[in-house]
Design a protein around this motif. Sequence first.
Motif, short mmCIF file in Angstrom:
data_model
loop_
_atom_site.label_atom_id
_atom_site.label_comp_id
_atom_site.label_asym_id
_atom_site.label_seq_id
_atom_site.Cartn_x
_atom_site.Cartn_y
_atom_site.Cartn_z
N UNK A 1 0.88 -1.60 -0.10
CA UNK A 1 0.24 0.42 0.18
C UNK A 1 1.02 1.08 -0.12
N UNK A 2 2.11 1.06 1.22
CA UNK A 2 2.39 2.31 0.71
C UNK A 2 3.39 2.78 -0.52
N UNK A 3 3.90 1.45 -1.14
CA UNK A 3 4.52 1.55 -2.26
C UNK A 3 3.06 2.25 -3.42
N UNK A 4 2.19 1.57 -2.96
CA UNK A 4 1.44 2.10 -4.54
C UNK A 4 0.75 3.95 -3.82
N UNK A 5 1.05 4.59 -2.90
CA UNK A 5 1.11 5.42 -2.90
C UNK A 5 1.94 6.33 -3.02
N UNK A 6 3.44 5.71 -2.99
CA UNK A 6 4.25 6.56 -3.40
C UNK A 6 4.39 6.89 -5.04
N UNK A 7 4.33 5.50 -5.49
CA UNK A 7 4.52 5.47 -7.45
C UNK A 7 3.09 6.99 -7.51
N UNK A 8 1.83 6.48 -7.06
CA UNK A 8 1.20 7.29 -7.50
C UNK A 8 1.65 8.86 -7.20
N UNK A 9 2.40 8.66 -6.06
CA UNK A 9 2.75 10.44 -5.78
C UNK A 9 4.14 11.16 -7.27
N UNK A 10 4.75 9.99 -7.61
CA UNK A 10 5.66 9.94 -7.93
C UNK A 10 5.36 10.38 -9.46
N UNK A 11 3.87 9.25 -10.45
CA UNK A 11 3.95 9.71 -11.35
C UNK A 11 2.58 10.76 -11.94
N UNK A 12 2.60 11.84 -10.69
CA UNK A 12 1.40 12.55 -10.51
C UNK A 12 1.49 14.27 -10.16
N UNK A 13 2.03 14.34 -11.08
CA UNK A 13 2.49 16.51 -10.67
C UNK A 13 1.07 16.56 -10.17
N UNK A 14 0.13 17.32 -10.54
CA UNK A 14 -1.26 17.27 -10.04
C UNK A 14 -1.95 17.31 -8.74
#
Length: 70
Positions: A23-36
């Motif tokens: 879950x942490x990895x998913x959240x981090x990846x989402x943040x890294x890939x979405x500037x908005x």
Amino acid sequence: GGNATAVIDGESGRLVPAQDPAALATAVIALLSDDQLRAKYSKRGYELFQEKFNADKMVAQYEKLYLRQL
């Protein structure tokens, strides 16, 4: 108190279950890939900090706590 007080999940950040690296990895990846999304969380996090944790508010909360103990 704690993270749930400082972060509103999906509004000013992401809360993930403890001991859940996927879950942490998913959240981090989402943040890294979405500037908005990062900008949204940053802006709302700052607003919440100003609302909940500014010096005047903190002093007033400590004053109430102190007066209840008298």
